[in-house]
Structures are given as structure tokens and as C-alpha cells.
Design an enzyme around this catalytic site. Structure first.
Site, PDB file in Angstrom:
ATOM      1  N   SER A  96      23.465  39.022  47.632  1.00  0.00           N
ATOM      2  CA  SER A  96      23.374  39.826  46.406  1.00  0.00           C
ATOM      3  C   SER A  96      22.392  39.301  45.376  1.00  0.00           C
ATOM      4  O   SER A  96      22.179  39.949  44.345  1.00  0.00           O
ATOM      5  CB  SER A  96      24.764  39.966  45.765  1.00  0.00           C
ATOM      6  OG  SER A  96      25.511  40.962  46.422  1.00  0.00           O
TER       7      SER A  96
ATOM      8  N   LYS B 254      19.728  41.574  43.984  1.00  0.00           N
ATOM      9  CA  LYS B 254      19.851  42.420  42.794  1.00  0.00           C
ATOM     10  C   LYS B 254      19.057  41.880  41.605  1.00  0.00           C
ATOM     11  O   LYS B 254      18.928  42.576  40.589  1.00  0.00           O
ATOM     12  CB  LYS B 254      21.325  42.595  42.437  1.00  0.00           C
ATOM     13  CG  LYS B 254      22.126  43.323  43.510  1.00  0.00           C
ATOM     14  CD  LYS B 254      23.568  43.570  43.073  1.00  0.00           C
ATOM     15  CE  LYS B 254      24.357  44.299  44.141  1.00  0.00           C
ATOM     16  NZ  LYS B 254      24.825  43.432  45.227  1.00  0.00           N
TER      17      LYS B 254
ATOM     18  N   SER C 213      28.350  42.770  40.515  1.00  0.00           N
ATOM     19  CA  SER C 213      27.486  42.887  41.686  1.00  0.00           C
ATOM     20  C   SER C 213      27.697  44.214  42.417  1.00  0.00           C
ATOM     21  O   SER C 213      27.695  44.277  43.647  1.00  0.00           O
ATOM     22  CB  SER C 213      27.720  41.714  42.654  1.00  0.00           C
ATOM     23  OG  SER C 213      26.672  41.595  43.578  1.00  0.00           O
TER      24      SER C 213
ATOM     25  N   LYS D 262      22.560  35.517  39.018  1.00  0.00           N
ATOM     26  CA  LYS D 262      23.177  36.306  40.088  1.00  0.00           C
ATOM     27  C   LYS D 262      23.644  35.430  41.241  1.00  0.00           C
ATOM     28  O   LYS D 262      22.914  34.589  41.744  1.00  0.00           O
ATOM     29  CB  LYS D 262      22.170  37.341  40.621  1.00  0.00           C
ATOM     30  CG  LYS D 262      22.805  38.402  41.485  1.00  0.00           C
ATOM     31  CD  LYS D 262      23.675  39.331  40.664  1.00  0.00           C
ATOM     32  CE  LYS D 262      24.677  40.083  41.502  1.00  0.00           C
ATOM     33  NZ  LYS D 262      25.747  39.227  42.063  1.00  0.00           N
TER      34      LYS D 262
END
Length: 390
Positions: free
Chosen positions: A64, A67, A124, A230
Site C-alpha cells: 500500500s 498510495k 489505506s 504510508k
């Protein structure tokens, strides 16, 4: 009007602190800072200086952390006026079908850009990521093309995106170095940390479907100064994190790929942050969007556009060292023609010490300059002929 092409000025910095000459040696000594992970990097944001790295160019699944690029393109669209914070984004059937981490959007459900970004940054949300991608580019596939184009623009050689979310897909990879550069670019937009720095929040607050968000980046709560960016996890990627912190005016970015547990991931990031703040310091020079010079624009509604910094700029030193006699060189592009879009590159600023460039950064247009109408150009030309005839 004064013609601005190139400016050179000497900045005598009485900060009491020389630019480091032995960083390379320090990096070699620090090879044991991080252990038990596939790759890692520690970067000072304003200068882009690498303070530590381990296998930083190895191509690995980013999970993730993907992102970060998704959020970057969202923030760029907002900055360019192509998207507003209050605009309501509709969720398609496809976006709602995303598995993995999600904020459980239903087909047809609408949320504002601000709410969607909150769902991406904190929870997320894969569904929110795809919904935003479809709004900006028309489809996730088209948005992925934008992601890869941006990666090329940033000079990233070890990144290929196949989706907006980081869900496992063959050929989808990045590296610690590339992820740090993406984070560096994202952090130009200071509003992003208002989202990534939140430990918890809510969506659908005034409904019976109130949804609690808790940040998977626990360092936001437990390490002073951490405000993003993140996390990532899949069975293939293991535990990953691109973190950023700001303390005493210095912002650093720390990236870890492939930690065996979330506890290990946080511990390795913490060690890098501790190292950065105990050994280095920065000296702010310019804020983002600070006016540095002017650029002449031909055939534009306006004849000049202000050239501003594209990011915050600082000098980096080892603690206890001194720096002085730094020269500033500003180079403005010649033959700039309308139209000029806000954010277009119009020049370069360089900081030079002892004949070496210690920092180089683009200067960009502060605002848009549209093409002048034929009537405006005619009046300008007529005015020139009139003056010449006097």
C-alpha cells in the site's frame, strides 16, 4: 521593463554551522543502523541528501505504499485547480468491489475529495483510491498510466505500477530509493500531513453508518514529529513503511521494505529517525512558493510571470559544523512563450559552495499566463511603432 535573465548573489550565512564534507564516510560507518529488512533508506527532504541506505535500488513489491503516488496525483490535481476539496466523488461498482483495506464504500455512494483522501491516508482505503483515480483520469487504467508517467518524470528507474492500491499484481514494484523520492515530491504539498499525520478520525459522522478510522502507522502517535506517510503489508511484501518526521525545522523521510513484523518495521524506522536527528541539522533558506525572480513571457496576456520556489529549500550540515560564503545563482529561461501554466518550470536556483553545487531546484511559474489576443498584440506592436517614430 528590466530584463531578468540570470542573477548571482552571495549569501553569507552566519549560522555558526560548513556543509558536510565527510557524509560518504559517515554513511559507510552507519551500515548497521538497520537490520532484518530487505531494503531501507534515510533521506533529508529539502536537500534530497541520502543519510543512510541499504539495498535501496532493489525492486520489491511496495504494497500500500503505492498510495503515495496515488496521493501525489490527487494533491497535484488540487494544486492545479482541476479538483476541489469539497467536490463530491461518486463511487463506481468497480471501486466498491475492491478487496483488502477499505472504507466500505457502496456503489453510488458519494464522498468529498477531503473525505476520500482521509480514507486513503489513514485507513489505506483501496476503494477510495480507485474512486479518486476514476474521477481524475476516467478509469483506473488511465490513472495508472499517469502514475507511471509521473515516475518517469521524477527519474525513477526502479518503479512500475500496475494498479493504484498496491494489491499484489505481477510486475508491480518499486524500491526504497524511488519511494523516498515520491514521498519527497508529495511533501511539497504541506496539506498532506494534515491527513497522514492523523492517528484517528471518522467518516459518515452524522449518519448511522459512522466509520472509525485508525492509522496503521503507529509512529504517528508514538514518535514525536512523525506525521506520515504510508504503511504497507501483503504476504509477499511483508511489512513496509515510508515514514516522515519534522523536528527542529528538519524533515526527513525513512523507508523500510520487507520487515518480518510491524514491530520490527517501526523499530527500524525509529533507529533511522534517531540517527538523523542526533547527527544532522538543516538551515532553512526558502519556503515553497517564495518569489525569487521574474521571467519574461512573449505573446502573453501579461509580459512577465513571477518565478517561485517549487519546494522548500534548506542547507544540511553535520551538527557542530559551520557553513558560510554560499553563493546563490538563479537562471531564468529565455524565449518563454505563452501559454504558461501555473507550476510550469521557468528557471533554476542553485546554491554553490567552494565551486560545488550543494543544492539545485526548479523555479516554477507562480500563476498562469494565457496567450494574448491578436488585438492586444496589435496594440503592443502599434505602441512600439509609435515610440519608434518619436
Amino acid at each position: 521593463m528590466r530584463r531578468v535573465v540570470s542573477i548571482t548573489a552571495i549569501l553569507v550565512l552566519l549560522l555558526g554551522l560548513p556543509l558536510p564534507s565527510a557524509f560518504a564516510a559517515e554513511e559507510k560507518k552507519s551500515t548497521e543502523i538497520v537490520t532484518g529488512v530487505r531494503s531501507a533508506i534515510l533521506l533529508e527532504r529539502d536537500t534530497g541528501k541520502i543519510l543512510f541506505e541499504k539495498n535501496s535500488k532493489e525492486e520489491l513489491p511496495p504494497a500500500s505504499m503505492t498510495k503515495i503516488m496515488t496521493m501525489l496525483l490527487i494533491m497535484e490535481a488540487i494544486d492545479k485547480g482541476k479538483l476541489s476539496w469539497k467536490e463530491k466523488i461518486r463511487t463506481s461498482e468497480f471501486a466498491a468491489s475492491m478487496g483488502g483495506s477499505q472504507i466500505f464504500l457502496e456503489p453510488g455512494e458519494e464522498m468529498t475529495t477531503k473525505e476520500m483522501l482521509k480514507g486513503i491516508a489513514i485507513a489505506s482505503g483501496n476503494d477510495a483510491s480507485v474512486a479518486m483515480a476514476e474521477r481524475i483520469a476516467g478509469s483506473e487504467e488511465a490513472f495508472v498510466d499517469m502514475m507511471n508517467d509521473k515516475a518517469k518524470e521524477l527519474g525513477l528507474k526502479h518503479t512500475v505500477f500496475k494498479n493504484t492500491t498496491g494489491l499484489p499484481e505481477s510486475g508491480h514494484y518499486s524500491s526504497a530509493y524511488d519511494m523516498a523520492i515520491m514521498a519527497k515530491e508529495l511533501l511539497k504539498y504541506e496539506d498532506i500531513t494534515k491527513f497522514t499525520g492523523m492517528y484517528e478520525g471518522y467518516l459518515r459522522e452524522n449518519t448511522d453508518k459512522k466509520f472509525w478510522l485508525v492509522n496503521t502507522n503507529k509512529l504517528v502517535r508514538f514518535y514525536p514529529g512523525v506525521d506520515g506517510l504510508k504503511t504497507g503489508f501483503t504476504a509477499e511484501a511483508k511489512y513496509c513503511l515510508t515514514a516522515t518526521a519534522e523536528k527542529d525545522g528538519m524533515r526527513v523521510i525513512a523507508v523500510v521494505f520487507g520487515a518480518p513484523t510491524s514491530k520490527d518495521r517501526n523499530a527500524q524506522i525509529t533507529k533511522m529517525l534517531d540517527y538523523a536527528y542526533s547527527q544532522f541539522q538543516t538551515h532553512p533558506m526558502y519556503k515553497r512558493n517564495q518569489v525569487i525572480s521574474q521571467a519574461k513571457v512573449s505573446k502573453g496576456q501579461e509580459k512577465i510571470v513571477e518565478a517561485v520556489t517549487s519546494e522548500s529549500l534548506s542547507l544540511l550540515t553535520k551538527k557542530g559544523e559551520k557553513t558560510k560564503d554560499v553563493k546563490q545563482k538563479v537562471i531564468i529561461q529565455k524565449n518563454l512563450k505563452a501559454p504558461v501554466k501555473k507550476g510550469d518550470r521557468v528557471g533554476t536556483i542553485k546554491l554553490i559552495r567552494d565551486g560545488k553545487i550543494v543544492l539545485e531546484s526548479p523555479l516554477v511559474a507562480k500563476n498562469e499566463v494565457k496567450e494574448a489576443s491578436w488585438w492586444t498584440l496589435y496594440k503592443r506592436a502599434f505602441g512600439m511603432f509609435t515610440k519608434a517614430g518619436k
